[in-house]
Design an enzyme around this catalytic site. Structure first.
Site, PDB file in Angstrom:
ATOM      1  N   LYS A  36       3.646 -50.727   4.072  1.00 14.08           N
ATOM      2  CA  LYS A  36       2.330 -50.303   4.569  1.00 14.08           C
ATOM      3  C   LYS A  36       1.260 -51.189   3.955  1.00 14.08           C
ATOM      4  O   LYS A  36       1.239 -51.398   2.735  1.00 14.08           O
ATOM      5  CB  LYS A  36       2.080 -48.844   4.199  1.00 14.08           C
ATOM      6  CG  LYS A  36       0.758 -48.301   4.718  1.00 14.08           C
ATOM      7  CD  LYS A  36       0.626 -46.804   4.500  1.00 14.08           C
ATOM      8  CE  LYS A  36       0.044 -46.445   3.158  1.00 14.08           C
ATOM      9  NZ  LYS A  36      -1.361 -46.827   2.974  1.00 14.08           N
ATOM     10  N   ASP A  63      -2.369 -49.579   8.004  1.00 13.25           N
ATOM     11  CA  ASP A  63      -3.034 -48.289   7.763  1.00 13.25           C
ATOM     12  C   ASP A  63      -4.544 -48.505   7.633  1.00 13.25           C
ATOM     13  O   ASP A  63      -5.099 -48.435   6.545  1.00 13.25           O
ATOM     14  CB  ASP A  63      -2.432 -47.697   6.468  1.00 13.25           C
ATOM     15  CG  ASP A  63      -3.028 -46.361   6.082  1.00 13.25           C
ATOM     16  OD1 ASP A  63      -3.614 -45.691   6.946  1.00 13.25           O
ATOM     17  OD2 ASP A  63      -2.907 -45.995   4.895  1.00 13.25           O
ATOM     18  N   LYS A  65      -6.782 -46.817   9.707  1.00 12.60           N
ATOM     19  CA  LYS A  65      -7.444 -45.548  10.090  1.00 12.60           C
ATOM     20  C   LYS A  65      -8.711 -45.792  10.905  1.00 12.60           C
ATOM     21  O   LYS A  65      -9.813 -45.392  10.503  1.00 12.60           O
ATOM     22  CB  LYS A  65      -7.772 -44.718   8.841  1.00 12.60           C
ATOM     23  CG  LYS A  65      -6.573 -44.383   7.963  1.00 12.60           C
ATOM     24  CD  LYS A  65      -6.984 -43.447   6.828  1.00 12.60           C
ATOM     25  CE  LYS A  65      -5.849 -43.061   5.921  1.00 12.60           C
ATOM     26  NZ  LYS A  65      -5.342 -44.142   5.055  1.00 12.60           N
ATOM     27  N   ASP A  68     -14.095 -44.944  15.506  1.00  9.60           N
ATOM     28  CA  ASP A  68     -15.306 -45.559  16.056  1.00  9.60           C
ATOM     29  C   ASP A  68     -15.385 -45.136  17.516  1.00  9.60           C
ATOM     30  O   ASP A  68     -14.604 -44.282  17.955  1.00  9.60           O
ATOM     31  CB  ASP A  68     -15.203 -47.092  15.897  1.00  9.60           C
ATOM     32  CG  ASP A  68     -16.564 -47.755  15.722  1.00  9.60           C
ATOM     33  OD1 ASP A  68     -17.466 -47.456  16.535  1.00  9.60           O
ATOM     34  OD2 ASP A  68     -16.713 -48.578  14.803  1.00  9.60           O
ATOM     35  N   THR A 122      -5.977 -35.977   2.877  1.00  6.32           N
ATOM     36  CA  THR A 122      -5.440 -35.067   1.858  1.00  6.32           C
ATOM     37  C   THR A 122      -6.399 -34.905   0.673  1.00  6.32           C
ATOM     38  O   THR A 122      -6.221 -34.019  -0.140  1.00  6.32           O
ATOM     39  CB  THR A 122      -4.064 -35.561   1.353  1.00  6.32           C
ATOM     40  OG1 THR A 122      -4.139 -36.960   1.137  1.00  6.32           O
ATOM     41  CG2 THR A 122      -2.970 -35.255   2.338  1.00  6.32           C
ATOM     42  N   ARG A 213       2.840 -45.716  -5.559  1.00  5.64           N
ATOM     43  CA  ARG A 213       2.997 -45.967  -6.996  1.00  5.64           C
ATOM     44  C   ARG A 213       4.364 -45.636  -7.594  1.00  5.64           C
ATOM     45  O   ARG A 213       4.802 -46.348  -8.502  1.00  5.64           O
ATOM     46  CB  ARG A 213       1.864 -45.257  -7.756  1.00  5.64           C
ATOM     47  CG  ARG A 213       0.534 -45.964  -7.536  1.00  5.64           C
ATOM     48  CD  ARG A 213      -0.636 -45.095  -7.847  1.00  5.64           C
ATOM     49  NE  ARG A 213      -0.761 -44.014  -6.863  1.00  5.64           N
ATOM     50  CZ  ARG A 213      -1.730 -43.119  -6.866  1.00  5.64           C
ATOM     51  NH1 ARG A 213      -2.643 -43.150  -7.808  1.00  5.64           N
ATOM     52  NH2 ARG A 213      -1.791 -42.191  -5.936  1.00  5.64           N
TER      53      ARG A 213
HETATM   54  O1  C5P Z   1       0.770 -44.271  -4.644  1.00  7.42           O
HETATM   55  P1  C5P Z   1       0.957 -43.179  -3.643  1.00  7.42           P
HETATM   56  O2  C5P Z   1       2.407 -42.867  -3.357  1.00  7.42           O
HETATM   57  O3  C5P Z   1       0.110 -41.969  -3.928  1.00  7.42           O
HETATM   58  O4  C5P Z   1       0.393 -43.848  -2.297  1.00  7.42           O
HETATM   59  C1  C5P Z   1       0.239 -43.131  -1.120  1.00  7.42           C
HETATM   60  C2  C5P Z   1      -0.275 -44.019  -0.039  1.00  7.42           C
HETATM   61  O5  C5P Z   1      -0.521 -43.231   1.123  1.00  7.42           O
HETATM   62  C3  C5P Z   1      -1.593 -44.716  -0.344  1.00  7.42           C
HETATM   63  O6  C5P Z   1      -1.533 -46.002   0.293  1.00  7.42           O
HETATM   64  C4  C5P Z   1      -2.638 -43.860   0.318  1.00  7.42           C
HETATM   65  O7  C5P Z   1      -3.748 -44.601   0.739  1.00  7.42           O
HETATM   66  C5  C5P Z   1      -1.873 -43.333   1.525  1.00  7.42           C
HETATM   67  N1  C5P Z   1      -2.376 -42.079   2.082  1.00  7.42           N
HETATM   68  C6  C5P Z   1      -2.469 -40.902   1.349  1.00  7.42           C
HETATM   69  N2  C5P Z   1      -2.946 -39.756   1.945  1.00  7.42           N
HETATM   70  C7  C5P Z   1      -3.297 -39.762   3.230  1.00  7.42           C
HETATM   71  C8  C5P Z   1      -3.179 -40.936   3.980  1.00  7.42           C
HETATM   72  C9  C5P Z   1      -2.704 -42.086   3.376  1.00  7.42           C
HETATM   73  O8  C5P Z   1      -2.120 -40.870   0.175  1.00  7.42           O
HETATM   74  N3  C5P Z   1      -3.713 -38.651   3.803  1.00  7.42           N
END
Ligand code: C5P
Length: 235
Positions: A36, A63, A65, A68, A122, A213
């Site tokens: 992603k 990603d 998002k 517009d 979220t 992460r």
């Molecule tokens: O590091 P981690 O596992 O928390 O990363 C989650 C990924 O998912 C990040 O790239 C974050 O921007 C993305 N994301 C999220 N919640 C959302 C949409 C996307 O955590 N609702």
């Protein structure tokens, strides 16, 4: 029916530049995970990085998002399709006309990526939704926006693992559910509030797990990916 196929883990390449992102990507196997590219990395590294990843065989979820007016989002989605992305996304809050225009713009492209919608971020709480004038609880808003995305002909939505079970009851099985906030057993939640383990998310009915992460910051990212694969191999 468009049930998910291939790797279910999407590694979020949340790095500040192309060098770091490619360093990890070169160690990953496109047969075992998708990747992603989000707003920070795309703003810094641009289409060239996406093209390098797709040339390397990776299915890329871009990603960005989009949110517009319909014409602008439709054009942006067409541009993302031409980069060879596997999946792209828009905000369901942009409304039915915007989502429909996005879908229609992809139908005319030679390579059509999957198009999913973000329902409620979220990071937003019930109080945040009230403050911006959005009715109902976050769960109700997610259901409402996911139904709009489905009616507009999108392929699925991004949602937290907590909402997956309800959406599975409300919408057809082929509607894709993409879940971030995934933490392996014993993993550190960091800034994610609504987390689930890979097994919990898949058992609830998620199709794809977005993992950042827990893999990218691991001392050994390949070992971390392999551990998650082992956790989910029987599901
Ligand atoms: O590091 P981690 O596992 O928390 O990363 C989650 C990924 O998912 C990040 O790239 C974050 O921007 C993305 N994301 C999220 N919640 C959302 C949409 C996307 O955590 N609702």
């Amino acid at each position: 029916m468009m049930l998910s196929q291939g790797p279910r883990i999407i590694v979020a390449l949340d790095f500040a530049d192309a060098t770091q992102a490619l360093k990890l990507a070169q160690r990953l196997d496109p047969e075992r995970c998708r990747v992603k590219v989000g707003k920070e990395l795309f703003t810094r590294a641009g289409p060239a990085l996406v093209e390098k990843l797709t040339a390397g065989g990776f299915a890329v979820f871009l990603d960005l998002k989009f949110h517009d007016i319909p014409n602008t989002v439709a054009a942006a989605c067409a541009a993302a399709a031409d980069l060879g992305c596997w999946m792209i996304n828009v905000h369901a809050g942009g409304g039915t006309a915007m989502m429909t225009a996005a879908r229609e713009s992809l139908e005319r492209r030679p390579r059509r990526p999957l198009l999913v919608a973000v329902t409620v971020l979220t990071s937003l709480t019930a109080a945040d939704l009230a403050a911006i004038g959005m009715a109902g609880t976050p769960a109700e808003a997610v259901s409402r926006l996911a139904a709009l995305a489905f009616q507009a002909g999108l392929d699925g939505v991004v949602c937290s693992a907590q909402e997956v079970a309800a959406l599975r009851r409300e919408l057809p099985r082929e509607f894709l559910l993409v879940t971030p906030g995934i933490r392996p057993v014993g993993g550190d939640a960091a800034d994610q509030a609504r987390v689930a383990t890979p097994v919990q998310a898949l058992r609830a009915g998620a199709d794809y797990l977005v993992v950042g992460r827990p893999i990218t910051r691991a001392a050994d990212p390949l070992q971390a990916l392999a551990a998650i694969e082992r956790e989910i191999e029987d599901i």
